[in-house]
Enzyme design. Structure first.
Site, mmCIF file in Angstrom:
data_model
loop_
_atom_site.group_PDB
_atom_site.id
_atom_site.type_symbol
_atom_site.label_atom_id
_atom_site.label_comp_id
_atom_site.label_asym_id
_atom_site.label_seq_id
_atom_site.Cartn_x
_atom_site.Cartn_y
_atom_site.Cartn_z
ATOM 1 N N GLN A 46 1.865 -6.043 -3.276
ATOM 2 C CA GLN A 46 2.354 -6.142 -1.899
ATOM 3 C C GLN A 46 3.672 -5.358 -1.771
ATOM 4 O OE1 GLN A 46 1.208 -9.538 -3.365
ATOM 5 N NE2 GLN A 46 -0.669 -8.501 -2.839
ATOM 6 N N THR B 127 -9.771 -4.497 1.474
ATOM 7 C CA THR B 127 -10.584 -5.044 2.559
ATOM 8 C C THR B 127 -11.192 -3.973 3.462
ATOM 9 O OG1 THR B 127 -8.644 -5.205 3.983
ATOM 10 C CG2 THR B 127 -9.167 -7.143 2.659
ATOM 11 N N ASP C 214 0.803 -1.231 0.000
ATOM 12 C CA ASP C 214 0.000 0.000 0.000
ATOM 13 C C ASP C 214 0.837 1.283 0.000
ATOM 14 O OD1 ASP C 214 -2.218 -1.658 0.115
ATOM 15 O OD2 ASP C 214 -2.252 -1.625 2.306
ATOM 16 N N GLY D 112 -4.660 -4.092 -3.813
ATOM 17 C CA GLY D 112 -5.618 -3.021 -4.118
ATOM 18 C C GLY D 112 -4.796 -1.809 -4.493
ATOM 19 N N HIS D 113 -4.749 -1.506 -5.776
ATOM 20 C CA HIS D 113 -3.920 -0.406 -6.263
ATOM 21 C C HIS D 113 -4.822 0.740 -6.686
ATOM 22 C CE1 HIS D 113 -0.384 -3.384 -7.203
ATOM 23 N NE2 HIS D 113 -0.760 -3.392 -5.952
HETATM 24 P P1 GDP Z 1 -0.790 0.462 -3.524
HETATM 25 O O1 GDP Z 1 -1.399 -0.806 -3.071
HETATM 26 O O2 GDP Z 1 0.673 0.511 -3.286
HETATM 27 O O3 GDP Z 1 -1.149 0.816 -4.942
HETATM 28 O O4 GDP Z 1 -1.409 1.605 -2.597
HETATM 29 P P2 GDP Z 1 -2.965 1.762 -2.187
HETATM 30 O O5 GDP Z 1 -3.726 2.227 -3.351
HETATM 31 O O6 GDP Z 1 -3.431 0.546 -1.480
HETATM 32 O O7 GDP Z 1 -2.838 2.864 -1.057
HETATM 33 C C1 GDP Z 1 -2.262 4.108 -1.301
HETATM 34 C C2 GDP Z 1 -3.303 5.194 -0.994
HETATM 35 O O8 GDP Z 1 -2.649 6.432 -0.914
HETATM 36 C C3 GDP Z 1 -4.337 5.340 -2.083
HETATM 37 O O9 GDP Z 1 -5.564 5.707 -1.507
HETATM 38 C C4 GDP Z 1 -3.792 6.490 -2.936
HETATM 39 O O10 GDP Z 1 -4.814 7.200 -3.615
HETATM 40 C C5 GDP Z 1 -3.164 7.334 -1.874
HETATM 41 N N1 GDP Z 1 -2.009 8.141 -2.311
HETATM 42 C C6 GDP Z 1 -1.003 7.782 -3.142
HETATM 43 N N2 GDP Z 1 -0.069 8.776 -3.184
HETATM 44 C C7 GDP Z 1 -0.512 9.739 -2.360
HETATM 45 C C8 GDP Z 1 0.043 11.007 -1.950
HETATM 46 O O11 GDP Z 1 1.122 11.411 -2.333
HETATM 47 N N3 GDP Z 1 -0.694 11.728 -1.054
HETATM 48 C C9 GDP Z 1 -1.892 11.282 -0.563
HETATM 49 N N4 GDP Z 1 -2.516 12.053 0.315
HETATM 50 N N5 GDP Z 1 -2.427 10.117 -0.940
HETATM 51 C C10 GDP Z 1 -1.734 9.348 -1.798
HETATM 52 P P1 IMO Z 2 -0.998 -4.088 -2.268
HETATM 53 O O1 IMO Z 2 -0.547 -4.654 -3.600
HETATM 54 C C1 IMO Z 2 -0.956 -4.556 2.042
HETATM 55 C C2 IMO Z 2 -1.072 -8.642 3.600
HETATM 56 C C3 IMO Z 2 -2.307 -9.064 4.354
HETATM 57 C C4 IMO Z 2 -1.685 -10.054 5.327
HETATM 58 C C5 IMO Z 2 -0.618 -10.726 4.479
HETATM 59 C C6 IMO Z 2 -1.057 -12.055 3.860
HETATM 60 O O2 IMO Z 2 -2.266 -3.346 -2.348
HETATM 61 O O3 IMO Z 2 0.107 -3.343 -1.615
HETATM 62 P P2 IMO Z 2 -2.656 -12.692 1.839
HETATM 63 O O4 IMO Z 2 -4.113 -12.442 1.628
HETATM 64 O O5 IMO Z 2 -1.784 -12.130 0.777
HETATM 65 O O6 IMO Z 2 -2.353 -14.126 2.124
HETATM 66 O O7 IMO Z 2 -2.312 -11.912 3.218
HETATM 67 O O8 IMO Z 2 -0.306 -9.816 3.445
HETATM 68 N N1 IMO Z 2 -1.337 -8.104 2.236
HETATM 69 C C7 IMO Z 2 -1.253 -6.822 1.924
HETATM 70 N N2 IMO Z 2 -1.006 -5.734 2.689
HETATM 71 N N3 IMO Z 2 -1.108 -4.403 0.721
HETATM 72 C C8 IMO Z 2 -1.340 -5.490 -0.070
HETATM 73 O O9 IMO Z 2 -1.340 -5.410 -1.419
HETATM 74 C C9 IMO Z 2 -1.451 -6.754 0.532
HETATM 75 N N4 IMO Z 2 -1.697 -8.001 0.067
HETATM 76 C C10 IMO Z 2 -1.597 -8.817 1.120
HETATM 77 O O10 IMO Z 2 -2.895 -7.977 5.015
HETATM 78 O O11 IMO Z 2 -1.040 -9.368 6.355
HETATM 79 MG MG MG Z 3 -2.930 -1.490 -1.820
#
Ligand code: GDP
Ligand code: IMO
Ligand code: MG
Length: 432
Positions: free
Chosen positions: A222, A299, A12, A39-40
């Site tokens: 991840q 989630t 994340d 979740g990207h």
């Molecule tokens: P990923 O799994 O690595 O793609 O990251 P996620 O999408 O799960 O979580 C990153 C969150 O941070 C998302 O809600 C993005 O929209 C948000 N985000 C990304 N870059 C920035 C930033 O520079 N500032 C803020 N405030 N939010 C950001």
């Molecule tokens: P993105 O790509 C953050 C974590 C789960 C748990 C562990 C194992 O959005 O960064 P799993 O369901 O993969 O067997 O769970 O890994 N986890 C993540 N945490 N971002 C993710 O993906 C994750 N995908 C799995 O929370 O701790």
């Molecule tokens: Mg994510």
């Protein structure tokens, strides 16, 4: 130049935003591991898209997106995502390819993921309940079902007998399961005609694309610290989220990965169980969660928050060969009186600067902090480095120093344009 974009922390980090932002410089974006546990999030002019399985480059026309052999694919989740995109005017046809060697996540994997977590009780991992671990278990045990196997759906074919055996084996482990192999097979037969046009030998596709000079971006899911081998085992995911995973998860030579961009937040977060040395249990942790909207994109679970951990980041830099960082969410730290960086751990009387390989030892580590002044003028939305408040620039410079890597991209908001690209810190070929 081909680029691998991966998470340098526990997931994340903002990979989706960074991949989407850089996609115009690439012809192909390829996912190499994980599944819809990811979740990207991508924001385009205020409109939010969350991608789970489909590479985050899909929002750009003309880019081919690949789901590689290293990914575990839940077909229901895949089609839900394709439908979500179609309902918002994004047509994936002709530009989304799925490897014939990718393993399928089947209903019994999901069921078993939930059950295994319940059985672990206090020792649970906190998985996403998507069936990821059990699907990879079957792959490694050589009883998995691959996308290409769907080509033969005959009732006495190898696919049908594999599914019958797998369902029977799971049902022996889950006493109250009423799952029927015929139901699983029936659902697959219904989905296959829709999947068939997307399926190909994606390793060969990538080989040809690279030969033609199309640039490839490898998108990690991840993060390094959730890697099955190098993460905080057993509190990890079941795949190699590190750079090496791109080679095995796509069938491309290691040398095809010509540069690595590690995405890291300006602080740190983690969802699920397992150690997080800089975790904040106080008001500051709450503030980071609320300001950063730190709730899981898949989630909805609240993310645990803490200060930037340079020990962990340095480790990620080392094992991935990270050439530069994309530092995200700098704006979330706006307005704080002071900011902290964990530069070492204390374990008993010992000060350590390298990540311990043993998770119990990591859990026993206390952070050693360096404190720096915060900044009062906001960084939110700033697109030029020189316009950042001086304290923010000093913070970034110190992070670069302690992680021994330049911060080539700095993100100051969730939208595409809220980004600073520091071309002077990286080779000119990186971003076209
Ligand atoms: P990923 O799994 O690595 O793609 O990251 P996620 O999408 O799960 O979580 C990153 C969150 O941070 C998302 O809600 C993005 O929209 C948000 N985000 C990304 N870059 C920035 C930033 O520079 N500032 C803020 N405030 N939010 C950001
Ligand atoms: P993105 O790509 C953050 C974590 C789960 C748990 C562990 C194992 O959005 O960064 P799993 O369901 O993969 O067997 O769970 O890994 N986890 C993540 N945490 N971002 C993710 O993906 C994750 N995908 C799995 O929370 O701790
Ligand atoms: Mg994510």
């Amino acid at each position: 130049m081909n680029l691998c974009v991966l998470g340098a922390h526990w997931g994340d980090e903002g990979k989706g935003k960074i991949v989407d932002l850089l996609t115009p410089h690439f012809g192909v974006v390829a996912r190499y591991q994980g599944g819809h546990n990811a979740g990207h999030t991508v924001y385009v002019q205020g409109e939010k898209f969350v991608l789970h399985l489909i590479p985050s480059g899909i929002l750009h026309d003309g880019v081919t997106c690949v789901i590689g052999n290293g990914v575990v694919v839940d077909l229901t989740a895949l089609f839900a995502e394709i439908d979500m995109l179609a309902s918002r005017g994004i047509d994936v046809s002709g530009r989304l390819l799925v490897s014939d060697k990718a393993h399928l996540i089947l209903p019994y994997h999901r069921e078993f993921d939930v059950l295994a977590e319940a059985r672990r009780g206090e020792r649970r991992i906190g998985t996403t309940s998507r069936g990821i671990g059990p699907a990879y278990e079957d792959k490694i045990a050589r009883r998995g079902v691959r996308v290409g196997d769907l080509a033969d759906l005959s009732p006495d074919g190898p696919l049908a007998s594999a599914i019958r055996e797998n369902v029977a084996a799971r049902n022996r482990l889950i006493h109250d399961s009423a799952m029927k192999a015929d139901d699983v097979l029936g659902a697959l037969a219904e989905l296959w005609p829709r999947l068939r046009p997307l399926v190909t030998d994606t390793s060969l596709f990538l080989h040809r694309a690279m030969k033609e000079g199309r640039r490839v971006m490898f998108e990690g899911a991840q993060g390094a610290l959730l890697d099955i081998d190098h993460g905080s085992y057993p509190f990890v995911t079941s795949s190699n989220a590190t750079a090496g995973g791109a080679a095995t998860g796509l069938g491309v030579p290691p040398r095809a990965i010509q540069a690595v961009l590690g995405v890291a937040k300006a602080y740190i977060t983690r969802v699920g169980e397992g150690p997080l040395p800089t975790e904040l249990f106080d008001e500051m942790g709450e503030r980071l969660r609320e300001t950063g909207q730190e709730y899981g994109a898949s989630t909805g679970r609240p993310r645990r928050c803490g200060w930037f951990d340079a020990v962990a980041t340095r480790y990620a830099v080392r094992i991935n060969g990270i050439d530069a960082l994309a530092l995200t969410k700098l704006d979330v730290l706006d307005g704080l009186d002071e900011v902290k960086i964990c530069t070492a751990y204390r374990r008993g009387a010992e000060t350590i600067t390298e990540m311990p390989g043993d998770t119990a030892q990591l859990a026993a580590c206390e952070p050693v902090y360096e404190t720096m002044p915060g900044w009062k003028t906001p960084t939110a939305g700033i697109t030029e480095y020189d316009r950042l408040p001086v304290e923010a620039r000093r913070y970034i410079a110190r992070l670069e120093e302690v992680c021994d890597v330049p911060a080539a991209v700095i993100s100051t908001g969730s939208d595409r344009q809220h980004t600073i690209i520091r071309r002077d810190t990286i080779a000119a070929e990186w971003f076209g």
